[in-house]
Design a protein around this motif. Structure first.
Motif, short mmCIF file in Angstrom:
data_model
loop_
_atom_site.label_atom_id
_atom_site.label_comp_id
_atom_site.label_asym_id
_atom_site.label_seq_id
_atom_site.Cartn_x
_atom_site.Cartn_y
_atom_site.Cartn_z
N ASN A 2 71.99 61.04 72.99
CA ASN A 2 71.74 60.02 71.99
C ASN A 2 72.48 60.34 70.70
OD1 ASN A 2 69.66 58.55 73.51
ND2 ASN A 2 68.52 60.45 73.28
N LYS A 3 73.01 59.31 70.05
CA LYS A 3 73.66 59.47 68.75
C LYS A 3 72.61 59.19 67.68
CE LYS A 3 77.28 59.45 65.89
NZ LYS A 3 77.73 60.65 65.31
N MET A 4 72.34 60.17 66.84
CA MET A 4 71.31 60.05 65.80
C MET A 4 71.92 60.31 64.43
SD MET A 4 68.57 59.55 67.69
CE MET A 4 67.26 59.76 66.51
N GLU A 8 70.97 66.61 56.27
CA GLU A 8 71.46 68.00 56.31
C GLU A 8 70.32 68.96 56.66
OE1 GLU A 8 74.61 69.09 56.20
OE2 GLU A 8 75.10 66.96 56.20
N ASN A 9 69.13 68.71 56.15
CA ASN A 9 67.99 69.57 56.45
C ASN A 9 67.64 69.51 57.94
OD1 ASN A 9 65.84 71.32 55.73
ND2 ASN A 9 64.43 69.59 55.81
N GLU A 10 67.65 68.32 58.52
CA GLU A 10 67.37 68.18 59.95
C GLU A 10 68.43 68.90 60.78
OE1 GLU A 10 65.14 63.84 59.69
OE2 GLU A 10 67.28 63.93 60.13
N LYS A 11 69.69 68.78 60.38
CA LYS A 11 70.76 69.49 61.08
C LYS A 11 70.53 70.99 61.06
CE LYS A 11 74.41 66.13 60.11
NZ LYS A 11 75.67 65.90 59.39
N GLU A 12 70.18 71.52 59.91
CA GLU A 12 69.96 72.96 59.79
C GLU A 12 68.80 73.42 60.66
OE1 GLU A 12 71.88 75.27 58.32
OE2 GLU A 12 73.24 73.59 58.02
N LEU A 13 67.71 72.66 60.67
CA LEU A 13 66.56 73.03 61.50
C LEU A 13 66.90 72.98 62.99
CD1 LEU A 13 63.73 71.21 59.53
CD2 LEU A 13 64.02 73.68 59.79
N LEU A 14 67.62 71.95 63.41
CA LEU A 14 68.00 71.85 64.82
C LEU A 14 68.99 72.94 65.21
CD1 LEU A 14 68.25 67.98 65.18
CD2 LEU A 14 66.57 69.48 66.28
N LYS A 15 69.92 73.27 64.33
CA LYS A 15 70.87 74.35 64.61
C LYS A 15 70.16 75.69 64.73
CE LYS A 15 74.79 72.35 62.15
NZ LYS A 15 75.69 72.55 61.00
N LEU A 29 72.54 64.27 70.39
CA LEU A 29 71.40 65.08 70.81
C LEU A 29 70.96 64.74 72.22
CD1 LEU A 29 69.20 64.75 67.59
CD2 LEU A 29 70.94 66.48 68.09
N PHE A 30 70.52 65.77 72.94
CA PHE A 30 69.87 65.57 74.23
C PHE A 30 68.46 65.04 73.99
CE2 PHE A 30 72.88 69.06 75.46
CZ PHE A 30 73.62 68.30 76.36
N ASP A 31 67.84 64.52 75.04
CA ASP A 31 66.50 63.93 74.91
C ASP A 31 65.49 64.91 74.33
OD1 ASP A 31 67.38 61.51 75.91
OD2 ASP A 31 66.76 61.94 77.97
N HIS A 38 61.94 64.08 66.24
CA HIS A 38 60.79 63.24 65.91
C HIS A 38 59.63 64.10 65.36
CE1 HIS A 38 62.54 59.56 67.24
NE2 HIS A 38 62.65 59.96 68.50
N MET A 39 59.43 65.26 65.94
CA MET A 39 58.39 66.18 65.45
C MET A 39 58.73 66.68 64.04
SD MET A 39 55.95 66.20 67.55
CE MET A 39 55.01 67.61 67.04
N ILE A 40 59.99 67.00 63.81
CA ILE A 40 60.43 67.45 62.48
C ILE A 40 60.14 66.35 61.46
CG2 ILE A 40 62.48 67.92 61.06
CD1 ILE A 40 63.64 69.37 63.56
#
Length: 53
Positions: A2-4, A8-15, A29-31, A38-40
């Motif tokens: 999926n393209k989301m 920048e904060n979300e990117k850092e947390l996911l990385k 992003l993968f599912d 969504h939880m973040i």
């Protein structure tokens, strides 16, 4: 995959949680990563309501 649109904060947390830095930076992003996003976002809303600035 999926393209989301990510902040920048979300990117850092996911990385921090996943090793797909290049894809996360592009918002691809993968599912399971979308579920984590969504939880973040839910947690961010809760914290902002619970502890307003």
């Amino acid at each position: 995959m999926n393209k989301m649109n990510l902040t920048e904060n979300e990117k850092e947390l996911l990385k921090y949680a996943y090793t797909d830095d290049d894809r996360i930076e592009e918002g691809l992003l993968f599912d399971y990563q979308v579920e984590a996003l969504h939880m973040i976002r839910k947690c961010s809303v809760y914290v902002n309501v619970r502890y307003p600035m």
